[in-house]
Design an enzyme around this catalytic site. Structure first.
Site, PDB file in Angstrom:
ATOM      1  CE1 TYR A 166      -4.161   1.852   8.182  1.00 42.86           C
ATOM      2  CE2 TYR A 166      -5.321   0.360   6.686  1.00 42.86           C
ATOM      3  CZ  TYR A 166      -4.271   1.226   6.946  1.00 42.86           C
ATOM      4  OH  TYR A 166      -3.325   1.467   5.975  1.00 42.86           O
ATOM      5  CB  SER A 224      -0.541   1.249  10.249  1.00 43.19           C
ATOM      6  OG  SER A 224      -0.163   2.031   9.128  1.00 43.19           O
ATOM      7  CG  ASN A 268      -4.168   9.136   8.500  1.00 42.08           C
ATOM      8  OD1 ASN A 268      -3.440   8.980   7.514  1.00 42.08           O
ATOM      9  ND2 ASN A 268      -4.630   8.113   9.221  1.00 42.08           N
ATOM     10  CG  HIS A 316       0.853   7.836   8.880  1.00 42.20           C
ATOM     11  ND1 HIS A 316       0.112   8.018   7.732  1.00 42.20           N
ATOM     12  CD2 HIS A 316       1.901   8.681   8.803  1.00 42.20           C
ATOM     13  CE1 HIS A 316       0.718   8.928   6.988  1.00 42.20           C
ATOM     14  NE2 HIS A 316       1.792   9.354   7.614  1.00 42.20           N
ATOM     15  CG  ASP A 353       3.741  22.500  -3.240  1.00 41.42           C
ATOM     16  OD1 ASP A 353       4.737  22.197  -2.549  1.00 41.42           O
ATOM     17  OD2 ASP A 353       3.767  22.539  -4.485  1.00 41.42           O
ATOM     18  CG  HIS A 391       2.889   6.910   1.134  1.00 46.83           C
ATOM     19  ND1 HIS A 391       3.611   7.021   2.304  1.00 46.83           N
ATOM     20  CD2 HIS A 391       1.764   6.197   1.447  1.00 46.83           C
ATOM     21  CE1 HIS A 391       2.952   6.387   3.275  1.00 46.83           C
ATOM     22  NE2 HIS A 391       1.831   5.885   2.781  1.00 46.83           N
ATOM     23  NE  ARG A 440       1.234   0.412   3.333  1.00 50.38           N
ATOM     24  CZ  ARG A 440       0.101   0.651   2.702  1.00 50.38           C
ATOM     25  NH1 ARG A 440      -0.415   1.856   2.724  1.00 50.38           N
ATOM     26  NH2 ARG A 440      -0.538  -0.312   2.058  1.00 50.38           N
TER      27      ARG A 440
HETATM   28  C1  DQA Z   1      -2.212   5.313   6.881  1.00 46.23           C
HETATM   29  C2  DQA Z   1      -0.967   4.648   6.276  1.00 46.23           C
HETATM   30  C3  DQA Z   1      -0.932   4.851   4.771  1.00 46.23           C
HETATM   31  O1  DQA Z   1       0.221   4.218   4.217  1.00 46.23           O
HETATM   32  C4  DQA Z   1      -2.159   4.221   4.141  1.00 46.23           C
HETATM   33  O2  DQA Z   1      -2.160   4.438   2.743  1.00 46.23           O
HETATM   34  C5  DQA Z   1      -3.431   4.650   4.762  1.00 46.23           C
HETATM   35  C6  DQA Z   1      -3.485   4.833   6.211  1.00 46.23           C
HETATM   36  C7  DQA Z   1      -2.332   5.034   8.389  1.00 46.23           C
HETATM   37  O3  DQA Z   1      -3.136   5.699   9.034  1.00 46.23           O
HETATM   38  O4  DQA Z   1      -1.661   4.136   8.904  1.00 46.23           O
HETATM   39  O5  DQA Z   1      -4.452   4.788   4.089  1.00 46.23           O
HETATM   40  O6  DQA Z   1      -2.098   6.721   6.707  1.00 46.23           O
END
Ligand code: DQA
Length: 136
Positions: free
Chosen positions: A22, A97, A69, A95, A82, A75, A106
């Protein structure tokens, strides 16, 4: 335009946790860089580690577009799914990543089908690209 950027669980730890995934900037620094890209627009930033608070923020949003985000809530949170479905303001899922190059849990998002679009894998630029798409 008025944008609302919502960050979910653990995103407050950005810059501290998993820097290889990140990056080393804090969420506050990332938010400042995002704001700098949109000098003419109003940017509100909200972060919570609590699923229900994110639902309430979605219910009460007053803006043109939401950039979300949801972190790991993405997940499995049918509640956030909702809440997105319950409002008229378009929501873009982001996201930092590339979740599809990571663990298989993920790869599934329970919110994608109620979002206007999804942007993954561009670090902080995922947020910027999402907000720019509202201006196209
Ligand atoms: C995330 C990806 C998610 O799988 C993870 O749990 C995060 C960050 C991302 O910004 O890449 O907390 O949302």
């Amino acid at each position: 335009m008025k944008f609302l950027f919502i960050n979910g669980v653990n995103l407050n730890m950005t810059g501290v946790r998993e820097k290889g995934v990140y990056g080393s900037q804090s969420l506050e620094e990332i938010n400042a860089d995002i704001k700098a890209h949109f000098p003419q627009d109003t940017c509100e930033f909200y972060q919570s580690n609590y699923e229900g608070d994110i639902c309430t923020k979605l219910h009460t949003a007053d803006c043109d577009g939401i950039i979300l985000n949801a972190g790991a809530f993405t997940h499995y949170s049918y509640a956030i799914r909702d809440a997105i479905a319950a409002i008229k303001i378009p929501v873009i899922e982001v996201h930092m990543s590339n979740v599809f190059r990571r663990e298989s849990f993920r790869h599934e998002s329970v919110i994608s089908e109620v979002c206007a679009g999804t942007i993954v894998g561009f670090g902080k630029n995922s947020y910027i690209l999402a907000a720019q798409s509202f201006k196209l």
